[in-house]
Design a protein around this motif. Structure first.
Motif, short mmCIF file in Angstrom:
data_model
loop_
_atom_site.label_atom_id
_atom_site.label_comp_id
_atom_site.label_asym_id
_atom_site.label_seq_id
_atom_site.Cartn_x
_atom_site.Cartn_y
_atom_site.Cartn_z
N ILE A 183 -2.46 -9.11 5.19
CA ILE A 183 -3.54 -9.69 4.94
C ILE A 183 -4.23 -10.36 6.30
O ILE A 183 -3.57 -11.13 6.88
N TRP A 184 -5.53 -10.47 6.41
CA TRP A 184 -6.15 -10.71 7.60
C TRP A 184 -7.31 -11.91 7.35
O TRP A 184 -8.01 -11.80 6.55
N VAL A 185 -6.83 -13.34 7.60
CA VAL A 185 -7.92 -14.32 7.18
C VAL A 185 -8.27 -14.85 8.58
O VAL A 185 -7.59 -15.46 9.63
N CYS A 186 -9.85 -14.76 8.97
CA CYS A 186 -10.34 -15.47 9.85
C CYS A 186 -10.73 -16.76 9.83
O CYS A 186 -11.27 -17.29 8.69
N LEU A 187 -10.22 -17.90 10.57
CA LEU A 187 -10.34 -19.11 10.39
C LEU A 187 -11.20 -19.91 11.46
O LEU A 187 -11.29 -21.20 11.50
N TYR A 188 -11.78 -19.04 12.31
CA TYR A 188 -12.64 -19.53 13.31
C TYR A 188 -13.87 -20.25 12.99
O TYR A 188 -14.51 -21.07 13.65
N ASP A 189 -14.24 -20.29 11.65
CA ASP A 189 -15.51 -20.96 11.10
C ASP A 189 -14.84 -22.46 10.86
O ASP A 189 -15.93 -23.41 10.85
N LEU A 190 -13.64 -22.58 10.61
CA LEU A 190 -13.48 -24.11 10.19
C LEU A 190 -13.04 -24.98 11.50
O LEU A 190 -12.26 -24.79 12.23
N GLN A 191 -13.98 -25.92 11.50
CA GLN A 191 -14.21 -26.55 12.69
C GLN A 191 -13.61 -28.01 12.57
O GLN A 191 -13.84 -28.68 13.61
N SER A 192 -13.17 -28.61 11.65
CA SER A 192 -12.47 -29.67 11.30
C SER A 192 -11.20 -29.60 10.55
O SER A 192 -10.84 -28.78 9.80
N ASN A 193 -10.52 -31.01 10.65
CA ASN A 193 -9.17 -30.93 9.99
C ASN A 193 -9.61 -31.12 8.42
O ASN A 193 -8.72 -30.43 7.83
N ASP A 194 -10.48 -31.53 8.09
CA ASP A 194 -10.83 -31.56 6.59
C ASP A 194 -11.10 -30.40 6.21
O ASP A 194 -11.03 -29.95 4.94
N GLU A 195 -11.64 -29.46 6.72
CA GLU A 195 -11.87 -27.97 6.31
C GLU A 195 -10.71 -27.32 6.05
O GLU A 195 -10.82 -26.06 5.62
N MET A 196 -9.56 -27.34 6.46
CA MET A 196 -8.26 -26.67 6.57
C MET A 196 -7.74 -27.32 5.10
O MET A 196 -6.93 -27.81 5.10
N ASP A 197 -8.26 -26.49 4.07
CA ASP A 197 -8.14 -26.93 2.64
C ASP A 197 -7.73 -25.72 1.92
O ASP A 197 -7.38 -24.53 2.41
N ILE A 198 -7.73 -25.80 0.41
CA ILE A 198 -7.50 -24.94 -0.51
C ILE A 198 -8.08 -23.53 -0.18
O ILE A 198 -8.03 -22.62 -0.95
N ARG A 199 -9.22 -23.35 0.03
CA ARG A 199 -10.13 -22.36 0.47
C ARG A 199 -9.42 -21.33 0.98
O ARG A 199 -9.51 -20.00 0.99
N ILE A 200 -8.31 -21.70 1.92
CA ILE A 200 -7.54 -20.40 2.66
C ILE A 200 -6.92 -19.96 1.61
O ILE A 200 -6.87 -18.63 1.80
N VAL A 201 -6.30 -20.48 0.67
CA VAL A 201 -5.55 -19.80 -0.36
C VAL A 201 -6.29 -19.12 -1.29
O VAL A 201 -6.07 -18.03 -1.65
N LYS A 202 -7.62 -19.63 -1.68
CA LYS A 202 -8.39 -18.73 -2.38
C LYS A 202 -8.93 -17.43 -1.89
O LYS A 202 -8.96 -16.30 -2.27
N GLU A 203 -9.00 -17.54 -0.57
CA GLU A 203 -9.36 -16.31 0.19
C GLU A 203 -8.40 -15.37 0.18
O GLU A 203 -8.57 -14.13 0.02
N MET A 204 -7.12 -15.86 0.39
CA MET A 204 -5.87 -15.10 0.40
C MET A 204 -5.75 -14.19 -0.90
O MET A 204 -5.84 -13.12 -1.09
N LEU A 205 -5.99 -14.98 -2.06
CA LEU A 205 -6.02 -14.43 -3.43
C LEU A 205 -7.15 -13.57 -3.78
O LEU A 205 -6.85 -12.19 -4.39
N ALA A 206 -8.11 -13.71 -3.09
CA ALA A 206 -9.40 -12.64 -3.11
C ALA A 206 -8.96 -11.07 -2.59
O ALA A 206 -9.00 -10.27 -3.12
N HIS A 207 -8.09 -11.26 -1.34
CA HIS A 207 -7.90 -10.37 -0.62
C HIS A 207 -6.67 -9.66 -1.28
O HIS A 207 -6.66 -8.19 -1.47
N LEU A 208 -6.04 -10.40 -2.19
CA LEU A 208 -4.97 -9.46 -3.05
C LEU A 208 -5.46 -9.18 -4.58
O LEU A 208 -4.77 -9.04 -5.42
N ASN A 209 -7.10 -9.06 -4.53
CA ASN A 209 -7.57 -8.54 -5.74
C ASN A 209 -7.39 -9.46 -6.92
O ASN A 209 -7.12 -9.06 -8.19
N ASP A 210 -7.11 -10.90 -6.59
CA ASP A 210 -7.17 -11.83 -7.73
C ASP A 210 -8.58 -11.99 -8.49
O ASP A 210 -9.41 -11.25 -8.12
#
Length: 368
Positions: A183-210
């Motif tokens: 699983i490859w997740v690019c996080l360079y778009d996230l520029q603040s502490n507040d942006e490190m949130d549940i969207r990371i989990v959502k994207e990984m689930l999308a990659h796993l065909n959820d």
């Protein structure tokens, strides 16, 4: 990635304008300061610069090189110098174009649920000579060391090849046999502490065909963390690359942490979505050593430094050779030293510059 090159060019510019003895005309000095203010006063937007600004930053870098070459010759008579006037016009145009890029993208109001693509990247800048052999072997040894959980960190300044190294690790036959679906997740778009949130989990689930509806709904965070845990557990062995990490926070931190409540967190942590007993692994790439160390608990760290001149020249030769399919032959002997000198030891810049040079030669040939 193009945003890394844009960041390098921006930082080169900011270093240039900090020089105490530029000896440039007042008009050019004023324009440079105005461009500097655009970058510093809108730091959140320009860190890193968007790829739409890359051509303008190259133009700015070229103009700076000319200004640097002529900076000791400035006098009052320079006001009548056509070269000086041309520099003023060029810098004024660049300033306007950079401002337009920022305003047009901000006004576009593109609020996608997912911040970037998590698909495995296709890179053409992978070296064909053993520049990363030692690092690859070290990472593979760590991945094969046991069936327990491993977190590996790759850090270094932008353009040193962190993403390319991670890709080369995933391309290694031993890794491909052990981890069937990385699983490859690019996080360079996230520029603040507040942006490190549940969207990371959502994207990984999308990659796993959820279920794609999860990307639009707002389910409980803990439920999403548990769902990702179950998905990864079902894979037996998993390998995740978190590419371009800028920040961490209480929720996204030590990847080994399995008890958020012990640290006063009232919800499940990102690290608790990672099964620790089935041979899983995470590779983190970041420009920041301290952040990388925090995520991987100070273990399994690799520091990528700018390349030496000999190594970079060999890579530039390869980059130019890839342009051999062009109907216009590229005079490698004449330009290889110039390209290398402008790369500052960074292989990613060599890729971009080589492509750009090939395009310019082809355009010139077509116009002739």
């Amino acid at each position: 990635m193009a945003s890394d090159v844009a960041e390098i060019l921006k930082e080169n510019f900011l270093e240039f304008v900090q020089e105490k003895e530029l000896n440039l005309s007042p008009v050019i000095t004023s324009l440079l300061n105005e461009i500097k203010e655009e970058f510093t006063e809108n730091k959140g937007y320009w860190s890193p610069p968007p790829v739409e600004s890359l051509s303008y930053l190259y133009q700015l870098d070229h103009t700076l090189a000319e200004c640097r070459a002529n900076k000791r010759t400035f006098s009052l008579l320079s006001r009548f110098d056509p070269v000086e006037r041309n520099h003023e016009k060029t810098l004024s145009d660049i300033k306007g174009k950079l401002l337009h890029v920022r305003k047009s993208i901000v006004n576009a109001n593109t609020s996608s649920t997912l911040f970037t693509s998590c698909m495995y990247p296709t890179r053409k800048d992978t070296p064909n000579f053993p520049v990363f052999d030692g690092e690859i072997q070290k990472i593979v040894n760590w991945l094969e060391s046991s069936d327990g959980f491993k977190a590996i960190g790759i850090h270094g300044m932008c353009g040193t090849g962190k993403t390319t190294l991670a890709k080369m690790v995933l391309d290694d036959q031993r890794v491909r046999e052990k981890y069937k679906k990385p699983i490859w997740v690019c996080l360079y778009d996230l520029q603040s502490n507040d942006e490190m949130d549940i969207r990371i989990v959502k994207e990984m689930l999308a990659h796993l065909n959820d279920d794609p509806d999860l990307l639009l709904e707002e389910p409980e965070d803990d439920w999403l963390v548990e769902k990702l845990y179950d998905k990864l557990k079902a894979q037996k062995k998993y390998l995740i690359v978190l590419d371009g990490v800028w920040h961490c926070n209480g929720w996204f931190s030590n990847l080994y942490d399995d008890d958020g409540k012990a640290r006063g967190m009232n919800k499940l942590l990102f690290s608790q979505a990672l099964p620790k007993d089935i041979g899983g692994a995470v590779i983190v790439t970041s420009r920041q050593k301290e952040l990388t160390s925090k995520l991987v608990r100070g273990k399994n760290l690799i520091h990528l430094k700018p390349w030496d001149e000999e190594k970079l020249k060999e890579f530039v030769k390869q980059c130019l050779a890839r342009q051999g399919k062009s109907p216009v032959p590229i005079p490698q002997e004449k330009i290889i030293d110039d390209v290398t000198s402008h790369c500052h030891g960074l292989p990613l810049v060599a890729v971009i510059l080589s492509d750009w040079i090939a395009e310019q030669i082809a355009k010139k040939s077509g116009s002739d």
